[in-house]
Scaffold this active site. Structure first.
Site, PDB file in Angstrom:
ATOM      1  N   ASP A   1      52.215 146.098 -73.983  1.00  0.00           N
ATOM      2  CA  ASP A   1      52.026 144.653 -74.034  1.00  0.00           C
ATOM      3  C   ASP A   1      53.214 144.045 -74.780  1.00  0.00           C
ATOM      4  OD1 ASP A   1      51.252 142.032 -74.503  1.00  0.00           O
ATOM      5  OD2 ASP A   1      49.159 142.539 -74.929  1.00  0.00           O
ATOM      6  N   HIS A   2      54.041 143.274 -74.069  1.00  0.00           N
ATOM      7  CA  HIS A   2      55.257 142.755 -74.676  1.00  0.00           C
ATOM      8  C   HIS A   2      54.988 141.665 -75.710  1.00  0.00           C
ATOM      9  CE1 HIS A   2      59.455 142.722 -75.106  1.00  0.00           C
ATOM     10  NE2 HIS A   2      59.812 142.882 -73.842  1.00  0.00           N
ATOM     11  N   ARG A   3      53.763 141.172 -75.784  1.00  0.00           N
ATOM     12  CA  ARG A   3      53.418 140.232 -76.860  1.00  0.00           C
ATOM     13  C   ARG A   3      53.374 140.965 -78.197  1.00  0.00           C
ATOM     14  NH1 ARG A   3      47.770 138.063 -74.677  1.00  0.00           N
ATOM     15  NH2 ARG A   3      47.565 140.332 -74.543  1.00  0.00           N
TER      16      ARG A   3
ATOM     17  N   PRO B   1      51.595 140.617 -70.704  1.00  0.00           N
ATOM     18  CA  PRO B   1      52.885 140.833 -70.037  1.00  0.00           C
ATOM     19  C   PRO B   1      53.289 142.301 -70.134  1.00  0.00           C
ATOM     20  CG  PRO B   1      53.196 139.762 -72.157  1.00  0.00           C
ATOM     21  CD  PRO B   1      51.724 139.832 -71.940  1.00  0.00           C
TER      22      PRO B   1
ATOM     23  N   VAL C   1      55.380 145.735 -69.694  1.00  0.00           N
ATOM     24  CA  VAL C   1      56.718 146.308 -69.592  1.00  0.00           C
ATOM     25  C   VAL C   1      56.535 147.812 -69.497  1.00  0.00           C
ATOM     26  CG1 VAL C   1      58.909 146.706 -70.785  1.00  0.00           C
ATOM     27  CG2 VAL C   1      57.834 144.451 -70.880  1.00  0.00           C
TER      28      VAL C   1
END
Length: 480
Positions: free
Chosen positions: A450-452, A274, A276
């Site tokens: 990586d928003h994780r 994901p 951002v």
């Protein structure tokens, strides 16, 4: 005499095929253990392959420009009696009529252990891929029964195979990449008028011959190649051999090599991690002044000093202050893997396409060492000599889109990395400085992450720290 075979090794991490760019030996040549016999190109890099035994070249099984699967025999060598040989010799150059019979009469013997030359050796796992035309062997033993027959009759050694002539006595002078281009475009090099020094045919000569063979309306304009563009950013056009369609209203460009792998990696990254992206615009006038001062410093004489060097150093300082950004996501184990080292990727454009080699253990390098590593990385990439190992295990990447004069972009992560920083153009702009509007050097940075792994707070602090160092470069010392 014994016939030994050398198979195409896995020259990268899980790669399944490679294209033979150039042969450095011919049938009848003597080779020694460790001697480079050919150069091959994978989807990641061009690699030279050494032969792991001594002998006399018996046959080259594939021509230059042919794509060969990992594990296929590419060259056979006659070795002295008593030399270590495989347990069984497979028929690799049998005549078309004899091949089916040989395959039925002689079951496949256990493969001997293949020496690991580059990467991780030959993969034993089967790999599914779209079917394609099987490459035809370039040469076979002169008796027409192939290497297996030669091995069965040691008393009468097979004569060295003959490579198909490429022009004979009137062979045109041209470098291997130019020969490949001519082959892709269907141009006879012997009919091309050379303009290079010493009568050498150049790429421009081949393109001119191709243009003369069709009407001007069918020639697509040359696609630009950027000096430094990220493989992880939006794919820029690269100059590749094109196939003109029969209607002459469109041009079709084969998707292969670096372009193919880059496309697959970007799709996988975009739909797995994901993304951002955050932006920051700030004043880098002090950094530009420091660049000039460092260029005049006799202690750094001979080193390449530019804004990218200080940006790289600022990223390393910001990672030290925010170590959690330097991580990766292990989907199988459902773990976040924190990296206590920084392999800093720097994007570069090459004749083969866009690649991102990385500087190993960049965090441990001084400013001078980092400058040398950057210069070597870019030079090696542009020469097409970047190895697969140089592009593996990166942790974070810098992409300099500012070289095109654009302000910034929204780059896509390199697979397996947590963040990528896009550097925009540095421009003189009106800026409020000490209460007055002045002309200052200003740039915009864009950080995709990586928003994780990285939440908004951590990503914002990391990007703000990079900007703070570049706005006040004395922090390269006070924050280190």
């Amino acid at each position: 005499m014994t016939i030994r075979e050398f198979k195409m090794p896995d020259v990268g991490e899980g790669l399944t095929e490679a294209e033979i760019l150039k042969w450095y030996v011919q049938p009848g040549d003597t080779v020694t253990d460790g001697q480079v016999v050919c150069e091959v190109e994978t989807a990641k890099a061009a690699v030279e392959l050494p032969i792991p035994f001594d002998g006399v070249v018996h046959a080259l099984l594939f021509e230059e420009g042919v794509t060969v699967d990992v594990g296929q025999v590419i060259i056979s060598v006659q070795t002295a009696p008593g030399a270590e040989a495989p347990a069984a010799v497979e028929a690799v150059a049998a005549a078309p009529a004899a091949a089916p019979a040989a395959a039925e009469a002689e079951p496949e013997a256990p493969a001997a252990r293949q020496p690991v030359l580059v990467g991780y050796g030959v993969s034993t796992a089967s790999t599914k891929r779209r079917p394609r035309k099987a490459p035809q062997p370039a040469v076979a033993a002169q008796n027409g029964t192939g290497v297996a027959h030669a091995a069965a009759a040691p008393a009468a050694p097979a004569a060295p195979a003959v490579v198909p002539a490429q022009g004979g006595a009137g062979k045109a002078l041209a470098k291997p990449p130019v020969r490949k281009l001519a082959k892709d475009l269907g141009i006879d090099l012997a009919a091309v008028v050379p303009t290079g020094d010493g009568g050498v045919v150049t790429r421009e000569d081949v393109h001119a011959a191709a243009a003369a063979a069709i009407t001007p309306q069918t020639v697509a304009p040359a696609l630009p190649v950027a000096p430094e563009v990220p493989a992880a950013a939006q794919a820029a056009p690269v100059q590749v051999p094109a196939e003109v369609s029969g209607s002459a209203r469109e041009t079709r460009i084969p998707v292969k090599g670096v372009r193919k792998v880059t496309a697959q990696a970007m799709v996988g990254s975009a739909f797995t991690a994901p993304h951002v992206t955050e932006f920051i615009t700030f004043d880098v006038t002090r950094t530009m002044k420091l660049v000039q001062e460092l260029k005049d410093d006799p202690d750094l004489a001979g080193l390449r000093i530019n804004p990218l060097l200080l940006i790289a150093k600022a990223v390393l300082v910001a990672i030290r202050r925010n170590p959690d950004v330097n991580a990766s996501w292990d989907e199988a184990a459902q773990e976040i893997v924190l990296k206590h080292y920084v392999n800093l990727g720097i994007a570069a454009a090459t004749p083969r396409g866009l690649i991102v080699p990385n500087i190993k253990d960049a965090h441990a390098k001084t400013l001078g060492e980092l400058s040398q590593a950057l210069s070597g990385l870019v030079a090696t990439a542009r020469e097409g000599k970047t190895s697969p190992a140089d592009m593996q295990h990166g942790t974070i990447t810098i992409t300099n889109v500012g070289v095109f004069g654009v302000d910034t972009g929204t780059p896509i992560l390199n697979p397996g990395e947590s963040a990528i920083l896009a550097v925009g153009a540095i421009k003189l702009q009106p800026w409020v400085h000490k209460g007055k509007v002045k002309a200052r050097h200003v740039t915009t940075l864009a950080l995709s992450f990586d928003h994780r792994l990285i939440d908004g707070e951590l990503g914002s602090r990391f990007l703000a720290d990079i900007a703070a160092v570049l706005e006040h470069p004395r922090r390269l010392i006070t924050w280190s």
